[in-house]
Every structure is written in C-alpha cells, then in structure tokens.
Design a protein around this motif. Sequence first.
Motif, PDB file in Angstrom:
ATOM      1  N   ILE A 201      12.574  23.110 -23.901  1.00  0.00           N
ATOM      2  CA  ILE A 201      11.695  23.320 -24.202  1.00  0.00           C
ATOM      3  C   ILE A 201      10.585  25.088 -23.808  1.00  0.00           C
ATOM      4  O   ILE A 201      10.249  25.553 -24.820  1.00  0.00           O
ATOM      5  CB  ILE A 201      10.020  22.822 -23.657  1.00  0.00           C
ATOM      6  N   TYR A 202      11.194  25.436 -22.625  1.00  0.00           N
ATOM      7  CA  TYR A 202      11.006  26.589 -22.082  1.00  0.00           C
ATOM      8  C   TYR A 202      11.686  27.590 -23.333  1.00  0.00           C
ATOM      9  O   TYR A 202      11.289  28.203 -23.095  1.00  0.00           O
ATOM     10  CB  TYR A 202      10.831  26.485 -21.051  1.00  0.00           C
ATOM     11  N   LYS A 203      12.768  27.741 -23.306  1.00  0.00           N
ATOM     12  CA  LYS A 203      13.587  28.765 -23.352  1.00  0.00           C
ATOM     13  C   LYS A 203      13.132  28.154 -25.566  1.00  0.00           C
ATOM     14  O   LYS A 203      13.065  29.491 -25.878  1.00  0.00           O
ATOM     15  CB  LYS A 203      15.227  27.522 -23.678  1.00  0.00           C
ATOM     16  N   ILE A 204      13.305  28.013 -26.597  1.00  0.00           N
ATOM     17  CA  ILE A 204      12.793  27.414 -27.261  1.00  0.00           C
ATOM     18  C   ILE A 204      11.484  27.985 -27.624  1.00  0.00           C
ATOM     19  O   ILE A 204      11.608  29.059 -28.464  1.00  0.00           O
ATOM     20  CB  ILE A 204      12.279  25.874 -27.785  1.00  0.00           C
ATOM     21  N   ILE A 205      10.154  27.595 -26.944  1.00  0.00           N
ATOM     22  CA  ILE A 205       9.270  28.270 -27.200  1.00  0.00           C
ATOM     23  C   ILE A 205       9.026  29.748 -26.987  1.00  0.00           C
ATOM     24  O   ILE A 205       8.662  30.931 -27.452  1.00  0.00           O
ATOM     25  CB  ILE A 205       7.854  27.747 -26.478  1.00  0.00           C
ATOM     26  N   ARG A 206       9.535  30.249 -25.409  1.00  0.00           N
ATOM     27  CA  ARG A 206       9.459  31.665 -25.081  1.00  0.00           C
ATOM     28  C   ARG A 206       9.835  32.358 -26.027  1.00  0.00           C
ATOM     29  O   ARG A 206      10.227  33.609 -25.693  1.00  0.00           O
ATOM     30  CB  ARG A 206       9.689  32.189 -23.552  1.00  0.00           C
ATOM     31  N   LYS A 207      11.787  32.221 -27.016  1.00  0.00           N
ATOM     32  CA  LYS A 207      12.464  32.976 -27.204  1.00  0.00           C
ATOM     33  C   LYS A 207      11.603  33.416 -28.522  1.00  0.00           C
ATOM     34  O   LYS A 207      11.856  34.454 -29.268  1.00  0.00           O
ATOM     35  CB  LYS A 207      13.532  32.210 -27.332  1.00  0.00           C
ATOM     36  N   SER A 208      11.052  32.742 -29.031  1.00  0.00           N
ATOM     37  CA  SER A 208      10.121  32.613 -30.631  1.00  0.00           C
ATOM     38  C   SER A 208       8.694  33.713 -30.135  1.00  0.00           C
ATOM     39  O   SER A 208       9.488  34.473 -31.206  1.00  0.00           O
ATOM     40  CB  SER A 208       9.529  31.765 -30.914  1.00  0.00           C
ATOM     41  N   ILE A 209       8.772  33.200 -28.862  1.00  0.00           N
ATOM     42  CA  ILE A 209       7.309  34.924 -27.947  1.00  0.00           C
ATOM     43  C   ILE A 209       8.055  36.448 -28.552  1.00  0.00           C
ATOM     44  O   ILE A 209       7.573  37.444 -29.357  1.00  0.00           O
ATOM     45  CB  ILE A 209       7.436  34.568 -26.852  1.00  0.00           C
ATOM     46  N   VAL A 210       9.610  35.795 -27.358  1.00  0.00           N
ATOM     47  CA  VAL A 210       9.922  37.490 -27.599  1.00  0.00           C
ATOM     48  C   VAL A 210      10.298  37.864 -28.738  1.00  0.00           C
ATOM     49  O   VAL A 210      10.180  39.059 -29.074  1.00  0.00           O
ATOM     50  CB  VAL A 210      10.984  36.933 -26.623  1.00  0.00           C
ATOM     51  N   ASP A 211      10.725  36.737 -29.733  1.00  0.00           N
ATOM     52  CA  ASP A 211      11.540  37.928 -31.128  1.00  0.00           C
ATOM     53  C   ASP A 211      10.248  37.952 -31.539  1.00  0.00           C
ATOM     54  O   ASP A 211      10.820  39.070 -32.274  1.00  0.00           O
ATOM     55  CB  ASP A 211      12.687  36.758 -31.038  1.00  0.00           C
ATOM     56  N   GLU A 212       9.539  37.470 -31.852  1.00  0.00           N
ATOM     57  CA  GLU A 212       8.304  38.139 -32.596  1.00  0.00           C
ATOM     58  C   GLU A 212       7.248  38.982 -31.963  1.00  0.00           C
ATOM     59  O   GLU A 212       7.038  40.245 -32.786  1.00  0.00           O
ATOM     60  CB  GLU A 212       7.005  36.881 -32.690  1.00  0.00           C
ATOM     61  N   GLY A 213       7.878  39.214 -30.373  1.00  0.00           N
ATOM     62  CA  GLY A 213       7.461  40.412 -29.998  1.00  0.00           C
ATOM     63  C   GLY A 213       7.826  41.504 -30.292  1.00  0.00           C
ATOM     64  O   GLY A 213       7.346  42.912 -30.530  1.00  0.00           O
ATOM     65  N   LEU A 214       9.527  41.747 -30.747  1.00  0.00           N
ATOM     66  CA  LEU A 214       9.983  42.843 -31.017  1.00  0.00           C
ATOM     67  C   LEU A 214       9.954  43.031 -32.114  1.00  0.00           C
ATOM     68  O   LEU A 214      10.084  44.405 -32.858  1.00  0.00           O
ATOM     69  CB  LEU A 214      11.616  42.470 -30.820  1.00  0.00           C
ATOM     70  N   TYR A 215       9.285  41.998 -32.935  1.00  0.00           N
ATOM     71  CA  TYR A 215       9.339  42.432 -34.332  1.00  0.00           C
ATOM     72  C   TYR A 215       8.120  43.121 -34.743  1.00  0.00           C
ATOM     73  O   TYR A 215       8.559  44.049 -35.587  1.00  0.00           O
ATOM     74  CB  TYR A 215       9.202  41.040 -35.372  1.00  0.00           C
ATOM     75  N   HIS A 216       6.962  43.093 -34.074  1.00  0.00           N
ATOM     76  CA  HIS A 216       5.404  43.287 -34.834  1.00  0.00           C
ATOM     77  C   HIS A 216       6.080  45.188 -33.748  1.00  0.00           C
ATOM     78  O   HIS A 216       5.157  46.040 -34.446  1.00  0.00           O
ATOM     79  CB  HIS A 216       4.651  42.428 -33.400  1.00  0.00           C
ATOM     80  N   LEU A 217       6.513  45.093 -32.976  1.00  0.00           N
ATOM     81  CA  LEU A 217       7.604  45.860 -32.291  1.00  0.00           C
ATOM     82  C   LEU A 217       8.344  47.115 -33.272  1.00  0.00           C
ATOM     83  O   LEU A 217       8.090  48.688 -33.176  1.00  0.00           O
ATOM     84  CB  LEU A 217       7.171  46.333 -31.154  1.00  0.00           C
TER      85      LEU A 217
END
Length: 623
Positions: A201-217
Amino acid sequence: MRNLFFRSASPSPSNSPSRSTIPPSSPRHSFSDSLMEENIEIAQTLIMKWDSSDASSYTKLTSLFYDNRQEAKLYLKCVRDLQSAMHHFVNSPDSSAEKLITAQTLMQTAMKRLEKEFYQILSDNRENLDAETVSSSRSSESRASPPRTPTRSSVSDLESESEDESTFLEGEQIATIPMEDLKSIADCMISAGYGKECVKIYKIIRKSIVDEGLYHLGVEKLSLSQVQKMNWNVLETKIKYWLNAVKVAVKNLFYGERMLCHYVFSASNSVRESCFSEISKEAAMTLFGFPELVAKCKKSPEKMFRTLDLYQAISDLWPEIESIFSFESSSAVRSLGVNSLIKLGEAVRTMLEDFEAAIQKDHSKTAVPAGGVHPLTRYVMNYITFLTDYTEILADIFADYPLTLQTPLPEAYFGCYDVDESPISVRIAWLVLVLLCKLDGKAELYKDVALSYLFLANNLQYVVAKVRNSNLKYLLGDYWVGKHESKVKQYADNYERMGWSKVYASLPENPTAEISSDQAKKYFKQFNAAFEEAYKKQSSWVVTDPKLRDELKVAVAKKLVPAYREFYEKHRVGLRRECGVDSLVRYAPENLDNYLSDLLYGASGAGSVSSSFSTSCSNSQGL
C-alpha cells in the motif's frame, strides 16, 4: 496447524508402577495460560468492534485513528498482547489449539483493519505528507527532543500516551500525527508478519505522490530522439525548468520521501530500503537522465553555458544525491548522476574546442567602419567573461585534460601564477591570444595605416577593459593587464604619429625663426591643407573608450597647438595688412582644440571644418 497443536498422548510403559494407582488428570492450567486467555478475550472485544468485514457496521465508513485516537492506541496494544498470547500458546506443550486458532483468526481480522487504516491515512494526508512538510517536521522534532531509538514503537504505554499526544498537538506540525500513526501501524503489522501488505500500500500511494511532484516541477520523461529534434529555444526552456526542479526535487522531494520512509519503517532496514528505492527510482532516473540527453545532442558554442549550468547543478547537489540514494538498490541513480557529469564534461570540452576553431576560421573580409571594436572581439570577450563564472567547474572538467600547444604561450600572456597549476588560466590566455592574432590580420584590411593602428588600439583596449573589470583579472593577473595596457599605448602612439605626421611636418621645425612673408604664407597653406585633410579623414573615425579617446586628443593637442601658436603669433603681424589674409590664416590657435574635440566620436559625433570656418575667419579679422 492441527498436526502441530493436536497431540496424541504417548503410551506409558507397561511396567510403570503408577499406571494403575494414579488416576488420569486434566492438562495443567497455569497462571500464564489464564493471563494469555484474558488477553485474547480483551483483544476479541475491541477487534470485533472494529471489524470492517461486516457490511452493516459503521466501522466501514469511519476511521479508528480519526474517530477515537485513544481507542486506536488501545487497539494496537491489544494486537501486541494478542501476538504475545499466540507466542505463548505456540511454545506451550499443553496449549489449547482452539485458543491459538481463535487468536490467529483475530489477528487476521485486526490486520485487515490496520491495512484499511494505513491506506486511509496515506490517502487522506497526501497534501500533509508532502516532502517539504515532512522534512521540516522531522527537523523540528529532532531539535526539540532527543533522538528516538529506531526500533522502538512510536506508541508507548498507555500511561505516557496522553502526554505524548498533547505534545504533538501543541508543538508539532500537521504532518506529525499521521506520520506517528503510520509508523505505529507499520511497526505493528511488520512485527505480526504482515509487513508485505503494509509495504504494498505504501509503495503504490507514495510513488504516485513522488511522480506527481516531479511532474508539477516541470520534469517529463523524454527520449533521446525527442530531445535531439527540439529547437534550441524549446530545449533551453526545458533546461531552465530542470535547473529549478532539480534543487527542489533533491532537497525536498527525494530527501523528504527518504525521511518519511526511514521514519515509518524504522523497524526494518530492509523494508525501509526497498520501499524508498522502488518509490523514488523511476522519478530519479527521469530527473538525472535529462542532462545526459542534452549532452548527447548536437554541440555548439552557444549551448556551452546551459551545459555548464547542468553540470554545476549536479555537482553542487552531489553530496545530497549520494546521501539520499546511498542504498545499494539505488546505485543505478548514483551511476546515472556520475554518467551525466561525464557526458556533460565531454560536451563542454568539445564546445570549447569548437569555440576556438570558430575564432580561427573567421574569414570575414569587411573592415569595421571607423576602426571601432570588431563584433568578433565583443563576442569572444563576452563569451570568455561568462566562462569565468564557471571557473571551479571548468577546473574540474579540465583537470585531466591539459592544453597541449605546438609552441609555448608568450610570457606576456601569464600573470603571477604557476602555469602548471592553472589549466584554466592557460586556456583562457590561449583563447585571448587566438583572438588577438586574428585581429592583427583584420587590421590589414584598412588601407590607412593610422586607421589600422586605431583599430588595434580600440580592440585591445576593449579586451584589457574586459579583463580588468571581470573575473578574468584573477585568471590572467596584473602582469598580463600591465603588458597589454602598454601595448594599447604603443598602438595609440603609432596612430597619433601616422595620422598627424603630415600636419606636424607642415610647420617649420623652429616656429619662431625669422622667415620671409612668402615663406610664412607657404607654411600657412601647407598647414591648412594638411590639417583639413587629416580632419576630414578622421572625422568619421571612432575611439569607443572615453579615457583612451581623451588621451589621444590630448597627445595630438600637446604637439600641435603650442607649435602652431608660436608660428601664428610670430607671423600674424606681418601678414595683417596683406590682401586675402583671411583665407590664408584660417585657424586661430584657440580654435584648434575645438576642432580636435570633435574627432574620434564617429560620423555621428564628428564636427566639420567647413562649418567652423566662419568662427576662425571672424577671429582672424580682428588681428
């Protein structure tokens, strides 16, 4: 499990003396057994209360950790007590299999509930658990309290829990509570053997947050062909985005994610490593792969500074990158960062070689009007000046690539430094030398020798000024500056001598010597013709440096005006009554400075001899 816990009684030996005298007895029921059974009963009451498998239960729509935090902590304690009971009955030879099965069923129910809570906390706190908040939250906690033992559960005994909760609510940031809850659940699930479900669960949710953060940058995954096909203006814009993004990504996004991962899964080093690596690896590879793609594109001198910016960004952040991705499972990220530095360094060396070649191959045959500063001089010196902003980076890039020349550089190109220890100074000195040699060739394009020297004085003065007023002075040194200032003076003297020699020669060697009226007229005619020719020719010439321009005018005036004044005052009385003297004596001495002051501004600033005739003549008529 049934084979393990349902044991058959072992037959006693037939000759045992007690077999017929001691009646069969029930299994021993110790105090520990009673205590563990009580733990199971207490756990069963609370676990079944929050069992989310019942579709009609309100617990499916509520959160244990949000609805009743005190009960949530008690829930985790019950799970730990349940686990202790299971260990007890497993290791007890007289244990009841029924009790163990009941405890196991309760444990599975509890894990499903904690799994749901873990997911809900992660999902509901996507914004609160952003990397920057996590970083500041952990930093503030480390300053406010002594370090925690990594393997200790964040949920303490009930006696101290209320005090801890109060401290968090009052002193910590909004991210602290969900982080504590996540850690408590993770510790509990890993301890119970259910770490795999928690980690997934942790990997799925946190990976999406990291990927989204990089996209917004503004960082996107690009292929080499996509980058190579981009217009340079478009690619440069993406580089600017990347330069801003990489600092935030390293110092906040990845750093914060590692801190959160380290905290939540502090109970297991292997889980902590695998979680962070899988969450961050893809995003990090996308981020650090971009500079390598840029380095592989077609190289040209105008791309030099953005390439250096990319190199410097990675180089400056390398200690953080190496620390954040220190796990063995993150070695690919570190390798990509190193490889990007290597490729960028190769690109910089190639572009500097191309820059030198471009100077040497400049074959423009058009002389710069008025002998001003050549565009090549401006371009090269501005380029080299900007390079000095990257002195340390260039020193790193060229550390193992010394400049090899056919002949040694002239002594005048070095300052008070050890050449062997200043590879960048050598390269900069060499580039300036290449430029000056090219300018010597371009000076030959002028038909007038005086204008050739003026061109060289203008351009060398521009070079020296650029060196003196930039970081170049620290690379080339005061000795270099002094030598080339002397060279500027030499060019200026040659211009003055060549440009005004005929005017000087038009006057007698001894201006006050006794000569006839005819001879005086002859000298006045010679002077008028020579001065007007020189003035007309040089009216469009230019000296761009104000100080150099004033120095040249003063030099000419010091030689010309005093000699002319002596001659003028000596012979003006004898020529006063002669007819046509106004046209013969055209210039009063005090007016020569005015004419000279109009020179060397270029065509737009030059004065006109003919336009000044009326002033001179009116002054002459009063003699």
